[in-house]
Structures are given as structure tokens and as C-alpha cells.
Design a protein around this motif. Structure first.
Motif, PDB file in Angstrom:
ATOM      1  N   TYR A   1     -28.714   0.344 -10.581  1.00 45.89           N
ATOM      2  CA  TYR A   1     -28.224   1.096  -9.503  1.00 45.89           C
ATOM      3  C   TYR A   1     -26.693   0.998  -9.299  1.00 45.89           C
ATOM      4  O   TYR A   1     -26.220   1.686  -8.352  1.00 45.89           O
ATOM      5  CB  TYR A   1     -29.024   0.378  -8.184  1.00 45.89           C
ATOM      6  CG  TYR A   1     -30.483   0.700  -8.162  1.00 45.89           C
ATOM      7  CD1 TYR A   1     -30.694   2.225  -7.895  1.00 45.89           C
ATOM      8  CD2 TYR A   1     -31.700  -0.019  -8.517  1.00 45.89           C
ATOM      9  CE1 TYR A   1     -31.904   2.624  -7.891  1.00 45.89           C
ATOM     10  CE2 TYR A   1     -32.777   0.532  -8.378  1.00 45.89           C
ATOM     11  CZ  TYR A   1     -33.009   1.912  -8.130  1.00 45.89           C
ATOM     12  OH  TYR A   1     -34.419   2.397  -7.820  1.00 45.89           O
ATOM     13  N   LYS A   2     -25.922  -0.008 -10.126  1.00 46.93           N
ATOM     14  CA  LYS A   2     -24.546   0.102  -9.788  1.00 46.93           C
ATOM     15  C   LYS A   2     -24.176   1.326 -10.589  1.00 46.93           C
ATOM     16  O   LYS A   2     -23.242   1.839 -10.168  1.00 46.93           O
ATOM     17  CB  LYS A   2     -24.043  -1.308 -10.548  1.00 46.93           C
ATOM     18  CG  LYS A   2     -24.098  -2.446  -9.726  1.00 46.93           C
ATOM     19  CD  LYS A   2     -24.064  -3.728 -10.684  1.00 46.93           C
ATOM     20  CE  LYS A   2     -22.425  -3.647 -11.034  1.00 46.93           C
ATOM     21  NZ  LYS A   2     -22.129  -5.080 -11.541  1.00 46.93           N
TER      22      LYS A   2
ATOM     23  N   PHE B   1     -24.625   2.286  -5.719  1.00 44.14           N
ATOM     24  CA  PHE B   1     -25.046   1.732  -4.835  1.00 44.14           C
ATOM     25  C   PHE B   1     -24.682  -0.044  -4.712  1.00 44.14           C
ATOM     26  O   PHE B   1     -24.214  -0.468  -5.557  1.00 44.14           O
ATOM     27  CB  PHE B   1     -26.834   1.495  -4.824  1.00 44.14           C
ATOM     28  CG  PHE B   1     -27.212   2.954  -4.606  1.00 44.14           C
ATOM     29  CD1 PHE B   1     -27.002   3.678  -3.655  1.00 44.14           C
ATOM     30  CD2 PHE B   1     -28.293   3.284  -5.550  1.00 44.14           C
ATOM     31  CE1 PHE B   1     -27.658   4.935  -3.723  1.00 44.14           C
ATOM     32  CE2 PHE B   1     -28.944   4.737  -5.758  1.00 44.14           C
ATOM     33  CZ  PHE B   1     -28.396   5.386  -4.903  1.00 44.14           C
ATOM     34  N   LYS B   2     -24.758  -0.354  -3.486  1.00 44.51           N
ATOM     35  CA  LYS B   2     -24.199  -1.989  -3.264  1.00 44.51           C
ATOM     36  C   LYS B   2     -25.273  -2.916  -3.168  1.00 44.51           C
ATOM     37  O   LYS B   2     -25.332  -4.156  -3.055  1.00 44.51           O
ATOM     38  CB  LYS B   2     -23.395  -1.884  -2.128  1.00 44.51           C
ATOM     39  CG  LYS B   2     -21.827  -1.343  -2.570  1.00 44.51           C
ATOM     40  CD  LYS B   2     -21.076  -1.605  -1.498  1.00 44.51           C
ATOM     41  CE  LYS B   2     -19.644  -1.023  -1.747  1.00 44.51           C
ATOM     42  NZ  LYS B   2     -18.500  -1.463  -0.746  1.00 44.51           N
ATOM     43  N   GLN B   3     -26.774  -2.472  -2.673  1.00 44.29           N
ATOM     44  CA  GLN B   3     -27.507  -3.370  -2.310  1.00 44.29           C
ATOM     45  C   GLN B   3     -28.944  -2.763  -3.200  1.00 44.29           C
ATOM     46  O   GLN B   3     -29.232  -1.823  -3.577  1.00 44.29           O
ATOM     47  CB  GLN B   3     -27.735  -3.387  -1.022  1.00 44.29           C
ATOM     48  CG  GLN B   3     -27.287  -4.511  -0.114  1.00 44.29           C
ATOM     49  CD  GLN B   3     -25.713  -3.475   0.265  1.00 44.29           C
ATOM     50  OE1 GLN B   3     -25.812  -2.342   0.381  1.00 44.29           O
ATOM     51  NE2 GLN B   3     -24.695  -4.349   0.495  1.00 44.29           N
TER      52      GLN B   3
ATOM     53  N   LEU C   1     -30.728  -7.930  -2.099  1.00 50.59           N
ATOM     54  CA  LEU C   1     -29.551  -8.253  -3.226  1.00 50.59           C
ATOM     55  C   LEU C   1     -28.503  -7.551  -3.159  1.00 50.59           C
ATOM     56  O   LEU C   1     -28.412  -6.369  -3.503  1.00 50.59           O
ATOM     57  CB  LEU C   1     -30.432  -8.512  -4.698  1.00 50.59           C
ATOM     58  CG  LEU C   1     -31.848  -9.098  -4.677  1.00 50.59           C
ATOM     59  CD1 LEU C   1     -32.462  -9.217  -6.085  1.00 50.59           C
ATOM     60  CD2 LEU C   1     -31.689 -10.598  -4.384  1.00 50.59           C
ATOM     61  N   SER C   2     -27.326  -8.289  -3.374  1.00 51.84           N
ATOM     62  CA  SER C   2     -26.078  -7.572  -3.526  1.00 51.84           C
ATOM     63  C   SER C   2     -25.788  -7.159  -5.021  1.00 51.84           C
ATOM     64  O   SER C   2     -26.169  -7.949  -5.947  1.00 51.84           O
ATOM     65  CB  SER C   2     -24.843  -8.510  -3.130  1.00 51.84           C
ATOM     66  OG  SER C   2     -23.621  -7.803  -3.306  1.00 51.84           O
ATOM     67  N   LEU C   3     -25.184  -6.044  -5.017  1.00 48.08           N
ATOM     68  CA  LEU C   3     -24.914  -5.390  -6.474  1.00 48.08           C
ATOM     69  C   LEU C   3     -23.546  -5.659  -6.819  1.00 48.08           C
ATOM     70  O   LEU C   3     -22.839  -5.390  -7.733  1.00 48.08           O
ATOM     71  CB  LEU C   3     -25.286  -3.987  -6.570  1.00 48.08           C
ATOM     72  CG  LEU C   3     -26.765  -3.833  -6.330  1.00 48.08           C
ATOM     73  CD1 LEU C   3     -27.069  -2.203  -6.548  1.00 48.08           C
ATOM     74  CD2 LEU C   3     -27.770  -4.491  -7.059  1.00 48.08           C
TER      75      LEU C   3
ATOM     76  N   ALA D   1     -29.121  -0.179   1.975  1.00 44.20           N
ATOM     77  CA  ALA D   1     -27.779  -0.732   2.595  1.00 44.20           C
ATOM     78  C   ALA D   1     -27.811  -1.770   3.570  1.00 44.20           C
ATOM     79  O   ALA D   1     -27.875  -1.683   4.587  1.00 44.20           O
ATOM     80  CB  ALA D   1     -26.881   0.475   3.044  1.00 44.20           C
ATOM     81  N   GLY D   2     -28.074  -3.202   3.110  1.00 46.71           N
ATOM     82  CA  GLY D   2     -28.299  -4.111   4.016  1.00 46.71           C
ATOM     83  C   GLY D   2     -26.855  -4.831   4.489  1.00 46.71           C
ATOM     84  O   GLY D   2     -25.781  -4.177   4.064  1.00 46.71           O
ATOM     85  N   PRO D   3     -26.926  -6.172   4.923  1.00 45.89           N
ATOM     86  CA  PRO D   3     -25.470  -6.522   5.302  1.00 45.89           C
ATOM     87  C   PRO D   3     -24.712  -6.781   3.846  1.00 45.89           C
ATOM     88  O   PRO D   3     -25.142  -7.004   2.697  1.00 45.89           O
ATOM     89  CB  PRO D   3     -26.032  -8.280   5.504  1.00 45.89           C
ATOM     90  CG  PRO D   3     -27.555  -8.111   5.944  1.00 45.89           C
ATOM     91  CD  PRO D   3     -28.133  -6.911   5.065  1.00 45.89           C
ATOM     92  N   GLU D   4     -23.454  -6.657   4.232  1.00 46.83           N
ATOM     93  CA  GLU D   4     -22.200  -6.746   3.076  1.00 46.83           C
ATOM     94  C   GLU D   4     -21.437  -7.990   3.352  1.00 46.83           C
ATOM     95  O   GLU D   4     -20.146  -7.719   3.168  1.00 46.83           O
ATOM     96  CB  GLU D   4     -21.635  -5.323   3.103  1.00 46.83           C
ATOM     97  CG  GLU D   4     -22.464  -4.036   2.811  1.00 46.83           C
ATOM     98  CD  GLU D   4     -21.607  -2.738   2.781  1.00 46.83           C
ATOM     99  OE1 GLU D   4     -20.472  -2.742   2.544  1.00 46.83           O
ATOM    100  OE2 GLU D   4     -22.291  -1.820   2.859  1.00 46.83           O
ATOM    101  N   ASP D   5     -21.995  -8.899   3.631  1.00 53.51           N
ATOM    102  CA  ASP D   5     -21.136 -10.253   3.573  1.00 53.51           C
ATOM    103  C   ASP D   5     -20.900 -10.771   2.212  1.00 53.51           C
ATOM    104  O   ASP D   5     -20.219 -12.049   2.165  1.00 53.51           O
ATOM    105  CB  ASP D   5     -22.017 -11.241   4.492  1.00 53.51           C
ATOM    106  CG  ASP D   5     -23.360 -11.744   3.967  1.00 53.51           C
ATOM    107  OD1 ASP D   5     -23.682 -10.980   2.849  1.00 53.51           O
ATOM    108  OD2 ASP D   5     -24.027 -12.423   4.574  1.00 53.51           O
TER     109      ASP D   5
END
Length: 353
Positions: free
Chosen positions: A114-115, A119-121, A130-132, A154-158
Motif C-alpha cells: 500500500y505504500k 497510501f498512508k494508513q 496502522l501508519s504506513l 485515512a485515519g489519524p496522522e499523528d
């Protein structure tokens, strides 16, 4: 030479197709005691409680005993390696593991896939979002688009890491650990599933508990013609390693796959859609993750040792790159099913950098 009382040692070289436990790669030394086979690590760990007469090289015993003590003294090092590979915070637990080894390789492979798609999540059952993004490395991929409806979200990006609880007792299988750090195979040839097996010389393998976990038995993990070939998965292994081309396969089997290959040639792009691995540990090492241990302050490289379903594998232009192709339009659940059917882990490889 070391001697043991009562019984008789028939052999300390178990044939590949002989009796005894099915060891991943059949690389562990073993002895036969009264027609029962035991791996030397079992003797060191004390899982064999009898005694017998016979002998084997003292150096083998001392090496295994030293390795056993090293494993027992650094369980957190193994979890640090899992953290580095997954990008998650892997912590020990005395309860059941939150993930199986298969879940773990699913996560590692899906995060890389997915990276590639930008994508980021990633949403994974029992873990959530999960963060990517690797917190300790620069992002190698472009900015993502929005994700909705049952796909990676696309969840939280903290930038926080998900925590995974692993019980080393039900995740690792020390009986099948193998120390390749001082081994040089040279011209020796090994086969797994009629495919050449390049052993991970220079690495230390930690066995994963995967026997009797899959339908159809453990033949995929053996050395015979039904065995799956060995592959290695590092990190950031993508289509830049080799233009997608099949070799020796009918063009009518997967027209979409061949269309994608042709499009990549026309456009000049080289990234293909799927999960990449390699039969050569040296190639995996060139793309592997490294981490500095908080246990001993040393820096280690880490790679996953897997078996790859030959029916799901596609070859690339480079001979040392294999692809598990994910068709365009597959949902997240379908993509996860492709990975799970194609890749089965059996070893975690560590090497001092």
C-alpha cells in the motif's frame, strides 16, 4: 566428544526424507535414540529427559548451548526486530499473542504494497489503523489519496505506532533456530520445491511457530517436490527492482498482468502492482531494515525468511526478484487473501550490521 549413558545413538545425520520432526529446511542436527529422533537443540534445552550412550562433536554441543543461552537472555531483541520490520511497537505478553506469524508477514507485505500505491494508513483486523509512515526513515513514496469503504483508511496522522502484544512462547519456535553466521556454502547446492535454495549464510535464524498451522499439512515447509521455494523479504522492495515480465508462462493465463507489464514498458515506469521478494538473501540485505537495539546497543539487520507458493509467484526481468501479483481493482480483503495464500513465514533473520 561427549558421551551419554543408556541407549544407543544410531546416527547424528538425519536423512532429508527420514523420520523425526519436520524441521524448516531440515538444517538442524539430530540424533537417533532407540529409533526416536531428537534435534540437538532439544538436548541443549532439556526437552529430552532420557539419557543415552553415543557421541557427537563437542564443538556442536558447545555452540548450541551458547546459542541457546544467548536466545534466552535476549528475548526483547527478537521483539525489537519485529518492531523494526512492522513499524509497530511490539511488546511481550504472557497471554496469547495478538498476531500469528502469518498475520505478521501479512502486515509487513501489505504495508509495503500500500505504500507503493501511495497510501498512508492500513486497516488490519484486531489492530485497527496502522501508519504506513516509518517514523525513523524518510517516506519513499508519493502523497496518498483518500481511502474509503473497506480499504486501507485515512485515519489519524499523528505518527504514533500501533502496539502489538506477542508471547514469544507461542510465536517463536526455538527448536528450529539455526545459526548460519559462520557457515559458507560455497559451491554446495540445496533445493526446496525443485528451486535452488540459497541459504542465509552469515545470518542467525529464529524459527517461527508455523508447523501444523495450515490445512494440507507441512509439506510446503519440507524439502521434497511439494515444498514451496524459499524467498526473503526485506523492506522497500518494489517494482524498481525489476520490470514486470513473466518467463515461461502462457500469455493467455493473465492478460491483465501482461497488459500491465506492457504499459510499464511503454510509460518507462518500472513499479509493478504486487508484493516483491527475492530468493537471494544478499538482495534482501541490500533492501533490508536495520535498527539499533536498546538491549545491547548494537545495530542489527533484519529480514523475513518465507516460503512462496509457486502457483502464485511471478518472475521479473531480474532473476533474483519474484512477484506476488495483485490484480487491479482488488479490494483490501481480496488483496490480503492473495498475500495469505502466497506467502508463509518460517524464520526471522538477524545479522549484526
Amino acid at each position: 566428544m561427549l558421551s551419554f549413558q543408556v541407549g544407543q545413538v544410531v546416527s547424528n545425520d538425519r536423512p532429508a526424507a527420514g523420520p523425526g520432526p519436520a524441521a524448516p529446511g531440515s538444517e538442524s542436527e539430530s540424533v537417533c535414540v532407540d529409533n526416536s529422533w531428537f534435534l540437538l537443540p532439544q538436548l541443549v534445552a532439556g526437552s529430552f529427559t532420557g539419557s543415552f550412550t553415543g557421541s557427537f562433536p563437542r564443538s556442536s554441543f558447545l555452540s548450541l548451548r551458547s546459542e541457546s543461552r544467548s536466545r534466552m537472555s535476549a528475548p526483547r531483541l527478537n521483539l525489537e526486530a519485529l518492531s523494526a520490520l512492522s513499524g509497530c511497537d511490539v511488546q511481550p505478553t504472557t497471554g496469547p499473542s495478538q498476531l500469528s506469524p502469518q498475520d505478521f508477514v501479512n502486515i509487513v507485505a501489505l504495508k509495503e504494497f500500500y505504500k507503493q500505491q501511495g497510501f498512508k494508513q492500513l486497516e488490519y483486523p484486531s489492530l485497527g489503523t496502522l501508519s504506513l509512515q516509518d517514523l525513523d526513515t524518510q517516506d519513499l513514496y508519493s502523497s496518498p489519496g483518500a481511502l474509503t469503504g473497506g480499504t486501507p483508511s485515512a485515519g489519524p496522522e499523528d505518527g504514533s505506532k500501533a502496539t502489538i502484544r506477542i508471547n514469544p512462547e507461542d510465536f517463536f519456535h526455538p527448536q528450529y533456530d539455526y545459526d548460519f553466521t559462520s557457515i559458507k556454502d560455497g559451491d554446495k547446492a540445496f533445493l526446496r520445491g525443485d528451486e535452488r535454495y540459497l541459504r542465509p549464510c552469515g545470518w542467525n535464524r529464529l524459527g517461527l511457530r508455523v508447523t501444523q498451522r495450515y490445512e494440507g499439512g507441512d509439506s510446503w515447509l519440507g524439502t521434497g517436490k511439494d515444498a514451496w521455494p524459499v524467498s526473503y523479504h526485506g523492506q522497500n522492495m518494489d517494482g524498481s527492482l525489476g520490470i514486470i515480465l513473466t518467463r515461461g508462462e502462457s500469455a493467455g493465463e493473465e492478460p491483465e498482468f501482461l497488459d500491465a507489464a506492457a504499459a510499464s514498458l511503454v510509460s518507462g515506469g518500472t513499479r509493478g502492482r504486487g508484493v516483491y521478494s527475492t530468493p537471494d538473501v544478499a538482495t534482501a540485505e541490500a533492501h533490508c531494515k536495520s535498527f539499533k537495539s536498546k538491549v545491547d546497543g548494537k545495530t542489527y539487520k533484519v529480514v523475513l525468511q518465507n516460503r512462496l507458493n509457486p502457483e502464485k509467484r511471478r518472475r521479473c526481468q531480474r532473476e533474483d526478484v519474484w512477484l506476488v501479483y495483485v490484480p487491479m481493482g482488488h479490494s483490501h480483503l481480496q488483496t490480503r487473501a492473495v498475500v495469505q495464500e502466497a506467502i508463509r513465514p518460517y524464520g526471522l533473520l538477524l545479522k549484526e550490521a
